[in-house]
Design a protein around this motif. Structure first.
Motif, PDB file in Angstrom:
ATOM      1  N   SER A 198       0.834  -1.210   0.000  1.00 45.19           N
ATOM      2  CA  SER A 198       0.000   0.000   0.000  1.00 45.19           C
ATOM      3  C   SER A 198       0.866   1.256   0.000  1.00 45.19           C
ATOM      4  CB  SER A 198      -0.926   0.013   1.223  1.00 45.19           C
ATOM      5  OG  SER A 198      -1.796  -1.090   1.209  1.00 45.19           O
ATOM      6  N   LEU A 199       1.935   1.244   0.796  1.00 43.85           N
ATOM      7  CA  LEU A 199       2.843   2.391   0.810  1.00 43.85           C
ATOM      8  C   LEU A 199       3.428   2.634  -0.573  1.00 43.85           C
ATOM      9  CD1 LEU A 199       4.949   2.138   4.110  1.00 43.85           C
ATOM     10  CD2 LEU A 199       3.047   3.652   3.614  1.00 43.85           C
ATOM     11  N   GLY A 200       3.811   1.549  -1.245  1.00 39.78           N
ATOM     12  CA  GLY A 200       4.384   1.685  -2.583  1.00 39.78           C
ATOM     13  C   GLY A 200       3.360   2.135  -3.602  1.00 39.78           C
ATOM     14  N   PHE A 201       2.158   1.541  -3.555  1.00 45.71           N
ATOM     15  CA  PHE A 201       1.108   1.867  -4.528  1.00 45.71           C
ATOM     16  C   PHE A 201       0.638   3.311  -4.360  1.00 45.71           C
ATOM     17  CE2 PHE A 201      -3.380   1.994  -5.849  1.00 45.71           C
ATOM     18  CZ  PHE A 201      -3.225   1.608  -7.183  1.00 45.71           C
ATOM     19  N   LEU A 202       0.476   3.742  -3.115  1.00 41.54           N
ATOM     20  CA  LEU A 202       0.019   5.109  -2.835  1.00 41.54           C
ATOM     21  C   LEU A 202       1.173   6.107  -2.784  1.00 41.54           C
ATOM     22  CD1 LEU A 202      -2.607   4.282  -0.059  1.00 41.54           C
ATOM     23  CD2 LEU A 202      -3.047   4.770  -2.467  1.00 41.54           C
ATOM     24  N   ARG A 203       2.405   5.600  -3.002  1.00 45.29           N
ATOM     25  CA  ARG A 203       3.609   6.428  -3.028  1.00 45.29           C
ATOM     26  C   ARG A 203       3.763   7.229  -1.725  1.00 45.29           C
ATOM     27  NH1 ARG A 203       5.491   5.860  -8.068  1.00 45.29           N
ATOM     28  NH2 ARG A 203       7.059   7.485  -7.841  1.00 45.29           N
ATOM     29  N   LEU A 204       3.624   6.507  -0.621  1.00 49.61           N
ATOM     30  CA  LEU A 204       3.737   7.109   0.708  1.00 49.61           C
ATOM     31  C   LEU A 204       5.010   6.653   1.417  1.00 49.61           C
ATOM     32  CD1 LEU A 204       0.027   6.703   1.897  1.00 49.61           C
ATOM     33  CD2 LEU A 204       1.120   8.783   1.064  1.00 49.61           C
ATOM     34  N   GLY A 205       6.036   6.395   0.635  1.00 50.26           N
ATOM     35  CA  GLY A 205       7.270   5.885   1.215  1.00 50.26           C
ATOM     36  C   GLY A 205       7.932   6.820   2.208  1.00 50.26           C
ATOM     37  N   PHE A 206       7.587   8.111   2.151  1.00 53.17           N
ATOM     38  CA  PHE A 206       8.212   9.060   3.082  1.00 53.17           C
ATOM     39  C   PHE A 206       7.854   8.754   4.534  1.00 53.17           C
ATOM     40  CE2 PHE A 206       4.246  10.994   1.562  1.00 53.17           C
ATOM     41  CZ  PHE A 206       3.601  11.276   2.751  1.00 53.17           C
ATOM     42  N   ILE A 230      15.057  -1.657   1.615  1.00 54.88           N
ATOM     43  CA  ILE A 230      15.321  -0.532   0.710  1.00 54.88           C
ATOM     44  C   ILE A 230      16.709   0.041   0.955  1.00 54.88           C
ATOM     45  CG2 ILE A 230      14.615   1.830   0.138  1.00 54.88           C
ATOM     46  CD1 ILE A 230      11.737   0.957   0.547  1.00 54.88           C
ATOM     47  N   ALA A 231      17.111   0.131   2.224  1.00 53.96           N
ATOM     48  CA  ALA A 231      18.444   0.654   2.556  1.00 53.96           C
ATOM     49  C   ALA A 231      19.536  -0.233   1.962  1.00 53.96           C
ATOM     50  CB  ALA A 231      18.610   0.751   4.069  1.00 53.96           C
ATOM     51  N   VAL A 232      19.371  -1.540   2.080  1.00 53.17           N
ATOM     52  CA  VAL A 232      20.361  -2.477   1.539  1.00 53.17           C
ATOM     53  C   VAL A 232      20.398  -2.381   0.017  1.00 53.17           C
ATOM     54  CG1 VAL A 232      20.948  -4.920   1.273  1.00 53.17           C
ATOM     55  CG2 VAL A 232      20.214  -4.062   3.495  1.00 53.17           C
ATOM     56  N   GLY A 233      19.216  -2.354  -0.607  1.00 54.52           N
ATOM     57  CA  GLY A 233      19.147  -2.266  -2.068  1.00 54.52           C
ATOM     58  C   GLY A 233      19.814  -1.015  -2.595  1.00 54.52           C
ATOM     59  N   ARG A 234      19.556   0.122  -1.947  1.00 52.66           N
ATOM     60  CA  ARG A 234      20.151   1.384  -2.396  1.00 52.66           C
ATOM     61  C   ARG A 234      21.652   1.421  -2.155  1.00 52.66           C
ATOM     62  NH1 ARG A 234      15.341   5.488  -0.322  1.00 52.66           N
ATOM     63  NH2 ARG A 234      14.060   5.314  -2.205  1.00 52.66           N
ATOM     64  N   LYS A 262      27.229   0.239  -7.789  1.00 53.24           N
ATOM     65  CA  LYS A 262      27.249  -0.124  -9.218  1.00 53.24           C
ATOM     66  C   LYS A 262      26.609   0.946 -10.097  1.00 53.24           C
ATOM     67  CE  LYS A 262      29.336  -4.118  -9.412  1.00 53.24           C
ATOM     68  NZ  LYS A 262      30.546  -4.316 -10.233  1.00 53.24           N
ATOM     69  N   ASN A 263      26.297   2.085  -9.490  1.00 52.07           N
ATOM     70  CA  ASN A 263      25.795   3.250 -10.241  1.00 52.07           C
ATOM     71  C   ASN A 263      24.513   2.963 -11.020  1.00 52.07           C
ATOM     72  OD1 ASN A 263      25.971   5.952 -10.967  1.00 52.07           O
ATOM     73  ND2 ASN A 263      27.065   5.504 -12.865  1.00 52.07           N
ATOM     74  N   TYR A 264      23.529   2.399 -10.357  1.00 52.16           N
ATOM     75  CA  TYR A 264      22.202   2.271 -10.959  1.00 52.16           C
ATOM     76  C   TYR A 264      21.155   2.660  -9.916  1.00 52.16           C
ATOM     77  CZ  TYR A 264      21.649  -2.325  -8.635  1.00 52.16           C
ATOM     78  OH  TYR A 264      21.546  -3.340  -7.706  1.00 52.16           O
ATOM     79  N   GLN A 265      19.930   2.912 -10.388  1.00 48.87           N
ATOM     80  CA  GLN A 265      18.881   3.432  -9.520  1.00 48.87           C
ATOM     81  C   GLN A 265      17.979   2.306  -9.011  1.00 48.87           C
ATOM     82  OE1 GLN A 265      18.081   6.637  -8.490  1.00 48.87           O
ATOM     83  NE2 GLN A 265      20.009   7.355  -9.355  1.00 48.87           N
ATOM     84  N   VAL A 266      17.556   2.429  -7.753  1.00 50.26           N
ATOM     85  CA  VAL A 266      16.541   1.539  -7.183  1.00 50.26           C
ATOM     86  C   VAL A 266      15.321   2.390  -6.857  1.00 50.26           C
ATOM     87  CG1 VAL A 266      15.930   0.151  -5.172  1.00 50.26           C
ATOM     88  CG2 VAL A 266      18.126  -0.192  -6.281  1.00 50.26           C
ATOM     89  N   ASP A 267      14.188   2.053  -7.469  1.00 50.22           N
ATOM     90  CA  ASP A 267      12.951   2.802  -7.254  1.00 50.22           C
ATOM     91  C   ASP A 267      12.335   2.372  -5.922  1.00 50.22           C
ATOM     92  OD1 ASP A 267      10.276   3.709  -7.244  1.00 50.22           O
ATOM     93  OD2 ASP A 267      10.242   3.791  -9.428  1.00 50.22           O
ATOM     94  N   GLY A 268      12.321   3.290  -4.949  1.00 51.80           N
ATOM     95  CA  GLY A 268      11.832   2.967  -3.602  1.00 51.80           C
ATOM     96  C   GLY A 268      10.395   2.488  -3.593  1.00 51.80           C
TER      97      GLY A 268
END
Length: 664
Positions: A200-208, A364-368, A374-380
């Motif tokens: 739900s956090l991801g779908f509603l973009r409430l990751g903050f 998310i912290a580990v992924g980022r 490796k200089n690529y983006q992870v979409d939170g």
């Protein structure tokens, strides 16, 4: 009035033909001797409708990275392909996948499998769940993540912190030994709620929302949890049978010493021997990263060797407890075990919420972390949906909360993983174990699981981070200590809640008591800086220049009014003590005032009236667009007059000085 009086433009002005005149007014020069300068206009932002403003604001809040920019000016087929790549990253890297990449992923996948199998069994025991559930949780979730996840190096599975929190929270109400079925139901239900919350956090973009778990909070929480986890492992390390289910420091230590009669010397010797072995291999891998496989293979090696020892000594009946029977086969469905009605539903929801937040933060912290290497983006937000969906699916297939593990992800990265296929290879290795190798774990001693957990959680205690917090920000350090001692002496969720409360208090403190400072001119420039910070900055006779470093809200408007009036009083006292000229003008540098509400506007108007009665002029310098717009809409700009708003402090000082000269 000056020759070029400042005027507020009602239309947007992106260019101005006037050039700013550099004016320096040293403290020993008479202001009235200065020539009239040229002054820039102060512009209002472009006019927008309420709907346009709302659309822009919502876009900034929920879509800061503008994820739809790739779809512009594309054909419908390209848009469909881009949509598939957006929701299923496998379509992005899949067409370019080759044998060379597969070779790297197979090596890394088998390497992390050697770590995931013993850790899965150990962490399930930490959560007071059957060991087999840990292996189930290392099979289905990695497969789901490989389809939806955007991190190439994240190794998915059970983790120590989520296992500890789930075990401690559920054990407070339900005993895993007296009511094992109910406990299992609550664990699966908590996992489902964790997944629903994460997705739900991801779908509603409430990751903050997860940003409220600051680094200081997590450092203290993880250190406290690591100590509690380590103390709980004394049960297995010492061979104690009757041990407390409580997670606080004092009850655990009391249980250790009150059950000294149950200590087993055979278990202690085996435990400390393998603990020394595991720490040694870890040290070797840290000293030489190329030997990462030494630490990665150590847990599985320990399991194999200790199992052989117990098997060979079984006829002599040593006092070493072992796992016993583990069922073979794939994950059985568990959707029928989800507990959505009953007295423990609130407990399951609460456990799911807390474990969901913690596992999401870690994942998310580990992924980022590894994406940045490796200089690529992870979409939170995509990661939240991926982790959430894999936990929802996991709750229906006998799995408990999973996320990206730092230890396994580090091994995955060092082993040369190129894509998430390494997770698929790991899941395949776990599948083979589930189908054919489970009987081999019958004689695996519980003490070896305790040593594996002890080795893993010891890395969660970050002394250097805590020391840096103390050096940089004492309030952050206090947050860290509150989290640490709260977890250690009260409970895991309470300790986390205390730390979050301290973090929120810190935010409120910054909002309600913002910084204000007196500014002076840097000689030879139009720059104005903090008088207490820059010794070369000079006060401007008859002027008091103040800066506000926060939005002007209802929460701080009264404080700011009182603080500004105190600055004025102190400046007048200083002038009187030094027999200087009278104070005539107060300039507020509004550069850092990013927003203002009606309370702030009313306070500015009231402050202007108070200063007017004392024969002091209030001037605003460089208000941002949104502040200017609200000041105009509220008719407050009209009360400030033609010489009340300027683009910079330097222009305000120069123009007002010329006005005084013209009146003389």
């Amino acid at each position: 009035m000056g020759v070029n009086s400042n005027r507020v433009e009602d239309l947007p002005c992106h260019h101005d033909h006037h050039q700013t005149t550099t004016v320096r007014i040293p403290s020993d020069i008479d202001l009235e001797a200065m020539p009239p300068p040229e002054i820039h206009r102060v512009c209002l932002p472009p006019k927008q409708s309420t709907l346009q403003k709302l659309k822009h604001r919502l876009g900034e809040i929920f879509f800061p990275e503008n994820p739809l920019h790739r779809f512009k000016n594309q054909t419908w087929f390209t848009k469909l392909l881009l949509a598939l790549q957006f929701f299923f990253p496998i379509f992005q890297w899949g067409p370019e996948y080759n044998v060379q990449l597969l070779k790297s992923d197979v090596i890394s996948g088998l390497t992390i499998a050697s770590l995931a199998i013993p850790q899965g069994i150990s962490y399930a025991k930490l959560a007071s769940l059957p060991p087999i559930v840990g292996l189930y949780s290392s099979f289905v979730p990695p497969l789901i993540y490989s389809l939806l996840g955007s991190s190439r190096h994240l190794a998915v599975g059970p983790v120590s912190i989520a296992s500890l929190v789930m075990g401690s929270m559920l054990s407070e109400a339900v005993s895993s030994t007296e009511e094992p079925i109910l406990y299992l139901k609550l664990a699966f239900t908590a996992t489902c709620f964790a997944g629903l919350f994460q997705a739900s956090l991801g779908f509603l973009r409430l990751g903050f929302i997860i940003d409220f778990l600051s680094k200081a909070t997590l450092v203290g929480f993880m250190a406290g949890a690591a100590v509690i986890v380590s103390l709980q492992q004394l049960k297995g390390l010492l061979g104690i049978v009757h041990f407390t289910t409580k997670m606080q420091f004092i009850p655990v230590m009391a249980s250790v010493f009150s059950n000294r009669g149950e200590w087993s010397w055979q278990t202690i010797v085996m435990g400390f021997s393998f603990l020394l072995f595991l720490f040694t291999t870890r040290h070797i891998s840290k000293r030489n990263p190329k030997l990462f496989w030494v630490a990665a293979a150590a847990p599985l090696t320990s399991v194999i060797v200790s199992t052989l020892i117990v098997f060979l000594l079984r006829s002599k009946n040593p006092r070493i407890s072992f796992i016993g029977h583990l069922p073979k086969g794939l994950n059985p469905p568990s959707s029928n075990m989800l507990y959505f009605n009953g007295p423990y539903l609130a407990l399951a929801m609460k456990t799911g919420l807390i474990t969901g937040i913690l596992s999401l933060t870690e994942g998310i912290a580990v992924g980022r972390t590894f994406a940045s290497l490796k200089n690529y983006q992870v979409d939170g937000n995509k990661e939240m949906m991926a982790i959430g969906l894999m936990n929802i699916c996991g709750s229906c297939s006998s799995c408990y909360v999973t996320t990206g593990s730092f230890s396994r992800s580090a091994v995955n990265y060092n082993a040369g993983a190129k894509t998430v296929v390494s997770n698929i290879i790991m899941a395949a290795a776990v599948l083979i174990t589930l189908l054919f190798l489970m009987p081999l774990f019958y004689y695996t001693p519980n003490v070896i699981l305790a040593t594996i957990i002890l080795t893993a959680v010891s890395g969660l205690i970050d002394y250097q981070a805590a020391y840096n917090l103390w050096k940089v920000d004492k309030l952050d350090c206090m947050t860290c200590l509150c989290s640490f001692f709260g977890v250690l002496f009260i409970s895991v969720p309470t300790g986390l809640a205390i730390a979050v409360a301290v973090s929120v208090f810190k935010i409120l403190l910054h909002v309600t008591r913002p910084n204000t400072l007196a500014m002076g001119n840097i000689p030879g420039t139009q720059i104005y800086q903090n008088l207490s910070r820059y010794r070369e900055a000079l006060r401007i006779p008859s002027f008091l220049v103040l800066a506000i470093e926060a939005p002007f809200y209802f929460a701080n408007s009264t404080y700011l009014q009182e603080r500004i009036l105190r600055w004025v009083r102190e400046e007048e006292e200083r002038i009187k003590a030094n027999n200087e000229g009278t104070l005539k003008c107060v300039i507020l540098d509004m550069t850092a005032v990013t927003a203002i509400d009606t309370s702030g506007i009313d306070t500015l108007s009231e402050l202007r009236k108070i200063l007017e009665k004392r024969s002091l002029q209030l001037v605003l310098a460089n208000p941002v667009g949104s502040v200017m717009e609200k000041l105009q809409q509220s008719k407050t700009l009209e009360s400030f007059g033609i010489n009340g708003v300027y683009l910079t402090v330097g222009e305000a000082v120069a123009d007002i000085s010329s006005v005084w000269k013209a009146r003389a």
